[in-house]
Design a protein around this motif. Sequence first.
Motif, PDB file in Angstrom:
ATOM      1  N   LEU A 163      -1.012   6.077  -5.442  1.00 37.63           N
ATOM      2  CA  LEU A 163      -0.554   4.762  -5.870  1.00 37.63           C
ATOM      3  C   LEU A 163       0.153   4.871  -7.220  1.00 37.63           C
ATOM      4  O   LEU A 163       1.244   4.319  -7.410  1.00 37.63           O
ATOM      5  N   TYR A 217      -6.126   2.012  -1.579  1.00 38.91           N
ATOM      6  CA  TYR A 217      -5.299   0.833  -1.829  1.00 38.91           C
ATOM      7  C   TYR A 217      -4.360   0.560  -0.659  1.00 38.91           C
ATOM      8  O   TYR A 217      -3.719   1.477  -0.151  1.00 38.91           O
ATOM      9  N   LEU A 257       0.464  -1.656  -4.047  1.00 40.39           N
ATOM     10  CA  LEU A 257       1.652  -1.012  -4.603  1.00 40.39           C
ATOM     11  C   LEU A 257       2.688  -2.061  -5.003  1.00 40.39           C
ATOM     12  O   LEU A 257       3.283  -1.989  -6.079  1.00 40.39           O
TER      13      LEU A 257
END
Length: 143
Positions: free
Chosen positions: A7, A40, A45
Amino acid sequence: MLTIGKLGNAAGVKVPTIRYYEQIGLLPEPVRSTGNQRLYPRAALDRLAFVRHARELGFPLDAIRDLLSLSDRPDQSCAAADAIAKSQLVATRARITRLRALEAELERMLEQCACGTISDCRVIEVLGDHALCAHEHREAYIL
């Protein structure tokens, strides 16, 4: 799903920054793998890219938090977002004004310096006595 390292690489943000943004609520807590690794989704993002871009434009964290809150409700008027951006523009223009005064003062100091010895150095003299400055710039360094 992205790990915190992936990420960070994808968004151009360091891992400690991501953790900090989670801690202050700009990013939601991620799910954890069975090995307790942060994972994530793509939306994280996008949100992190939003935060990074807003920071690059000089928005303070509180304003970013407000903008994120607004972006979570896309059907409402953008008047509040416009007001936040206008406030940032005013602050940016004020900083530019202070920085121009600072630039002028630094140029003046250097132009007046005879490039002799430190005992005669105008730069050292002006830095030691703010009253010798031609411009007010006390807050120029606060960005």
